[in-house]
Design an enzyme around this catalytic site. Structure first.
Site, PDB file in Angstrom:
ATOM      1  N   ASP A  49       0.771  -1.252   0.000  1.00 44.02           N
ATOM      2  CA  ASP A  49       0.000   0.000   0.000  1.00 44.02           C
ATOM      3  C   ASP A  49       0.805   1.307   0.000  1.00 44.02           C
ATOM      4  O   ASP A  49       1.765   1.441   0.763  1.00 44.02           O
ATOM      5  CB  ASP A  49      -0.866   0.081   1.261  1.00 44.02           C
ATOM      6  CG  ASP A  49      -1.566  -1.192   1.612  1.00 44.02           C
ATOM      7  OD1 ASP A  49      -1.467  -2.170   0.867  1.00 44.02           O
ATOM      8  OD2 ASP A  49      -2.198  -1.211   2.670  1.00 44.02           O
ATOM      9  N   GLU A 231     -10.541  -2.312   4.181  1.00 44.76           N
ATOM     10  CA  GLU A 231      -9.190  -1.822   4.497  1.00 44.76           C
ATOM     11  C   GLU A 231      -8.995  -0.443   3.861  1.00 44.76           C
ATOM     12  O   GLU A 231      -9.727  -0.049   2.953  1.00 44.76           O
ATOM     13  CB  GLU A 231      -8.126  -2.766   3.924  1.00 44.76           C
ATOM     14  CG  GLU A 231      -8.201  -4.185   4.481  1.00 44.76           C
ATOM     15  CD  GLU A 231      -7.103  -5.113   3.945  1.00 44.76           C
ATOM     16  OE1 GLU A 231      -6.559  -5.877   4.744  1.00 44.76           O
ATOM     17  OE2 GLU A 231      -6.795  -5.074   2.743  1.00 44.76           O
TER      18      GLU A 231
HETATM   19  C1  FRU Z   1      -3.850  -3.698   2.671  1.00 46.15           C
HETATM   20  C2  FRU Z   1      -3.220  -4.109   3.988  1.00 46.15           C
HETATM   21  C3  FRU Z   1      -3.602  -3.142   5.080  1.00 46.15           C
HETATM   22  C4  FRU Z   1      -2.506  -3.320   6.079  1.00 46.15           C
HETATM   23  C5  FRU Z   1      -1.304  -3.557   5.191  1.00 46.15           C
HETATM   24  C6  FRU Z   1      -0.294  -4.511   5.730  1.00 46.15           C
HETATM   25  O1  FRU Z   1      -3.158  -4.125   1.546  1.00 46.15           O
HETATM   26  O2  FRU Z   1      -3.600  -5.426   4.309  1.00 46.15           O
HETATM   27  O3  FRU Z   1      -4.898  -3.344   5.601  1.00 46.15           O
HETATM   28  O4  FRU Z   1      -2.354  -2.195   6.890  1.00 46.15           O
HETATM   29  O5  FRU Z   1      -1.804  -4.049   3.960  1.00 46.15           O
HETATM   30  O6  FRU Z   1       0.844  -4.551   4.935  1.00 46.15           O
END
Ligand code: FRU
Length: 510
Positions: A49, A231
């Site tokens: 992300d 998310e």
């Molecule tokens: C989304 C996610 C988020 C989390 C991160 C962990 O892709 O799963 O929810 O904070 O990646 O790397």
């Protein structure tokens, strides 16, 4: 240990490795197969992300989920890159390392101009990062409160960060998935609003100072797509014909329209406490398989610029790159459009991307069905864009291909009303059984003349249609670059102003 030895140790352990990361932007690093030439990708190792996206002192900051020890997901750090033009990126030393409270999961960053947090010192405005601390020990022990929200701040333009001593600032009430805070200043009530993903819904919190948070409301337990966990949300206002609407972005994994992860959105109203959607339809910001965790930059005034992770959790750990794994989409400018009394979100390549157009290579071919319209494009531009206007809502099929006969097909089926991307014969596809599937997206508007845009890089295509109301992103791994572009089906008279433009690599070479 003598002072001299201590100094040497410091140089070897801390300073040299940091210099190595900061200085690795040599052209060679960015020449490996599949390396994006017009997108941000890390010099090496794993990313997911985008995080902490904020514009400050003429600089766009892009932090990102980063694992510096491998090309697969692992204990998360915040990597860091900056840009002054949204196109050329400079990778900087890691901003946030895991600590005793856990890994550093996704989150946001704000410019605390009024020093509400008191973290600014000597008149320096603090940049404050609000992120999720994910405690792997708590997770292993089977507890349900191992994700908590914490702060870090920087007084040197985001280069070095100090974790706040009072972390975490928002404790988990017993919800396993409690993460990815996106914080904005709600000027009307002079308070911060945190939009947090809490399993199957969004929870809004408010704070006067970023340190103390109060729950305001929940949204979405029974609205929108629920094929997976919610998310990486985002909340911001956008104007349409002078009227302010609020957009709530909610990423979801799995449960996307073409399987795996994807970005949905809602339009409606926000009153400082509660989000009220205009209607309850499920809508997607990008229907392709490979845009995820997308959110917008903060502090960009009325412009809203969006960036997503160009991958999908179904196969993100398996895509066939070697030194690095996964990249970001191009930055996209978001806007609202009224379509049949609905308020929809549209995406367009950010205008900054135009700086990469090699103007001399812009062609205006007279297209004949079956003609390779890249034939005259200087072969040194392996990355390019195709733009056209279409009349009479025709069905069409555009085929990208390489000298190995591998193809990536983008089309519109006017019988079903669907756009599609077929990558079944696009090159390497067998690293995951779900990868080769054709992706479909609905057409949402039927203007007399519509526009399509394709942006083609070494291992991705991004497709925008009908003013960006339908957008699709898909990665691909051809054995050789797609150096041919055929318009296969289309009445010649239906295509207006087609053009193809070579794009200059952001890594300093063609
Ligand atoms: C989304 C996610 C988020 C989390 C991160 C962990 O892709 O799963 O929810 O904070 O990646 O790397």
């Amino acid at each position: 240990m003598t002072n001299k030895r201590l100094l040497l140790l410091a140089v070897f352990c801390f300073i040299l490795p940091r210099l190595a990361t900061a200085q690795n932007h040599d052209v060679e690093t960015y020449r490996d197969q599949y390396r994006p030439q017009i997108h941000f990708s890390p010099a090496a190792h794993w990313i997911n992300d985008p995080n902490g996206m904020v514009y400050f002192n003429h600089t766009y900051h892009l932090f990102f989920q980063y694992y510096p020890d491998a090309t697969v997901w692992g204990p998360m750090h915040w990597g860091h890159a900056t840009s002054t033009d949204l196109v050329h990126w400079k990778e900087l030393p890691i901003a946030l390392y895991p600590d005793s409270l856990g890994y550093i999961f996704s989150g946001s960053a704000v410019v605390d101009s009024n020093n509400t947090s008191g973290l600014g010192k000597k008149g320096k405005i603090p940049l404050v990062a609000i992120f999720t601390h994910h405690n792997p020990n708590g997770e292993k022990a089977g507890t349900n409160n191992y994700q908590n929200q914490s702060l870090a701040y920087s007084l040197d333009n985001g280069i070095t960060w100090t974790k706040y001593a009072g972390n975490p600032v928002l404790n988990n009430p017993g919800i396993k998935d409690f993460r990815d805070p996106k914080v904005m200043w709600y000027a009307r009530q002079k308070k911060w609003i945190m939009t947090l993903a809490t399993k199957d819904r969004i929870t809004f919190y408010s704070s006067p100072n970023l340190k103390k948070w109060k729950k305001e409301s929940e949204f979405g337990a029974t609205i929108g797509a629920h094929g997976g966990v919610w998310e990486c949300p985002d909340l911001f206002p956008l104007k349409l014909n002078g009227k302010t609407h609020w957009v709530l972005i909610v990423n979801i994994n799995p449960g996307g329209p073409n399987g795996g992860s994807a970005t949905q959105y809602f339009t409606g109203d926000f009153n400082g406490s509660k989000f009220t959607p205009r209607d309850t339809k499920t809508r997607w910001l990008d229907y392709g398989p490979d845009e995820y965790a997308g959110i917008t930059w903060g502090n960009t005034g009325s412009r809203k610029i969006f960036l997503g992770w160009m991958s999908n959790w179904e196969y993100a750990n398996q895509v066939p790159t070697e030194k690095w794994r996964n990249a970001m989409t191009i930055p996209r400018e978001l806007s609202l459009k009224a379509v049949n009394n609905e308020v929809l979100l549209a995406s367009a390549p950010a205008k900054e991307l135009n700086a990469l157009t090699a103007k001399t290579l812009v062609l205006k071919p007279t297209v004949k069905a079956g003609q390779d319209i890249l034939a005259n494009l200087n072969k040194q531009y392996k990355q390019y864009r195709f733009d056209a206007k279409l009349r009479n809502k025709p069905g069409f099929r555009i085929k990208l291909s390489n000298d190995e006969g591998e193809t990536m097909v983008i089309g519109y089926d006017n019988k079903t009303g669907n756009y599609y991307i077929d990558r079944s014969a696009s090159g390497k596809t067998d690293f995951n059984p779900n990868f080769a599937k054709t992706a479909y997206a609905p057409r949402l508007a039927f203007p007399k003349t519509s526009d399509i845009h394709l942006i083609i890089d070494a291992s991705s295509i991004e497709f925008f249609a009908d003013g960006g109301l339908t957008t699709m992103t898909a990665v691909c791994f051809p054995h050789k670059p797609y150096t041919h572009l055929y318009i296969e089906i289309l009445k010649v008279s239906d295509i207006v102003q087609p053009s193809v433009s070579g794009l200059v690599s952001i890594h300093g070479n063609k």
